[in-house]
Design a protein around this motif. Structure first.
Motif, PDB file in Angstrom:
ATOM      1  N   ARG A 124      86.611  35.496  67.420  1.00 42.36           N
ATOM      2  CA  ARG A 124      85.982  34.419  66.712  1.00 42.36           C
ATOM      3  C   ARG A 124      84.466  34.484  66.812  1.00 42.36           C
ATOM      4  N   SER A 125      84.007  33.849  65.853  1.00 42.01           N
ATOM      5  CA  SER A 125      82.448  33.562  65.654  1.00 42.01           C
ATOM      6  C   SER A 125      82.282  32.102  65.083  1.00 42.01           C
ATOM      7  N   VAL A 126      81.287  31.648  65.594  1.00 42.71           N
ATOM      8  CA  VAL A 126      80.908  30.310  64.933  1.00 42.71           C
ATOM      9  C   VAL A 126      79.593  30.368  64.836  1.00 42.71           C
ATOM     10  N   PHE A 127      79.224  29.608  63.431  1.00 43.16           N
ATOM     11  CA  PHE A 127      77.562  29.702  63.040  1.00 43.16           C
ATOM     12  C   PHE A 127      77.321  28.415  62.769  1.00 43.16           C
ATOM     13  N   GLY A 128      75.990  27.974  62.993  1.00 47.51           N
ATOM     14  CA  GLY A 128      75.495  26.697  62.573  1.00 47.51           C
ATOM     15  C   GLY A 128      74.927  26.658  61.036  1.00 47.51           C
ATOM     16  N   ALA A 129      75.022  25.940  60.211  1.00 46.53           N
ATOM     17  CA  ALA A 129      75.006  26.228  58.715  1.00 46.53           C
ATOM     18  C   ALA A 129      73.951  24.934  58.290  1.00 46.53           C
ATOM     19  N   VAL A 130      72.963  25.245  57.637  1.00 43.91           N
ATOM     20  CA  VAL A 130      71.937  24.301  57.097  1.00 43.91           C
ATOM     21  C   VAL A 130      72.929  23.386  56.186  1.00 43.91           C
TER      22      VAL A 130
ATOM     23  N   GLN B  63      86.190  32.495  61.941  1.00 45.98           N
ATOM     24  CA  GLN B  63      84.759  32.380  61.536  1.00 45.98           C
ATOM     25  C   GLN B  63      84.595  30.840  61.325  1.00 45.98           C
ATOM     26  N   GLY B  64      84.015  30.103  62.275  1.00 42.80           N
ATOM     27  CA  GLY B  64      83.388  28.753  61.746  1.00 42.80           C
ATOM     28  C   GLY B  64      81.965  28.658  61.222  1.00 42.80           C
ATOM     29  N   PHE B  65      81.889  27.627  60.094  1.00 43.11           N
ATOM     30  CA  PHE B  65      80.658  27.398  59.760  1.00 43.11           C
ATOM     31  C   PHE B  65      80.446  25.861  59.954  1.00 43.11           C
ATOM     32  N   VAL B  66      79.603  25.626  61.029  1.00 38.24           N
ATOM     33  CA  VAL B  66      79.523  24.056  61.284  1.00 38.24           C
ATOM     34  C   VAL B  66      78.096  23.637  60.592  1.00 38.24           C
ATOM     35  N   ASN B  67      78.425  22.603  59.510  1.00 42.33           N
ATOM     36  CA  ASN B  67      77.284  21.998  58.985  1.00 42.33           C
ATOM     37  C   ASN B  67      76.609  20.956  60.037  1.00 42.33           C
ATOM     38  N   ALA B  68      75.457  21.609  60.675  1.00 43.83           N
ATOM     39  CA  ALA B  68      74.976  20.930  61.809  1.00 43.83           C
ATOM     40  C   ALA B  68      73.527  20.678  61.612  1.00 43.83           C
TER      41      ALA B  68
END
Length: 152
Positions: A128-134, A93-98
């Protein structure tokens, strides 16, 4: 691995594992339950700060995700003694600070996924899953949370 150890594969790829970083809070770097190793969220070495789409490009994010994968492999090696005890990469799981309009989260996490396939071969294929994070801890550009099937 059919043609040598995973450590030999890392060497052929020019990858040197870093020392394992300490958890950023009151938790363990990993937990093993019933042959599954849950690795706590890790970020890239050097602690870069900033958001994808502002301070960093998708290509830089890819490199950060790859570097984060190396950090995770270091945890595996430290915990298991041998990376040949990794039976399979199960989930990432990816948490992308974007910044809000960034749309290439999946391309960023490919840096992690490509590394797992390079190092572990077919055993590196994973869900996998990936999310944009504030925001994420320490303003890191990415954090990856991962699960592996391991020999215990």
């Amino acid at each position: 691995m059919i043609n040598g150890t995973i450590e030999e594969k890392l060497k052929s790829l020019g990858i040197v594992l870093p020392n394992v970083s300490d958890p950023a809070g009151k938790y363990a770097n990993f937990v093993i339950v019933n042959g599954l190793m849950f690795v706590s969220g890790k970020g890239p070495s050097g602690h870069p700060k900033g958001k994808l789409g502002n301070e960093y490009t998708t290509a830089q994010g890819y490199d950060f995700a790859r570097n984060t994968g190396i950090e995770i492999i270091a945890v595996l090696k430290d915990a298991l003694g041998s990376l040949d005890k990794v039976k399979r990469v199960v989930k990432a799981q990816g948490f992308v600070n974007a910044e809000p309009s960034f749309e290439e989260h999946h391309k960023v996490l490919n840096g992690f996924s490509d590394l797992m396939l390079e190092v572990f071969g077919d055993k590196g294929s994973h869900a996998r899953s990936v999310f944009g994070a504030v925001s994420v801890r320490d303003n890191l550009p990415i954090i990856v949370d991962s699960i592996f099937e391991v020999e215990v």
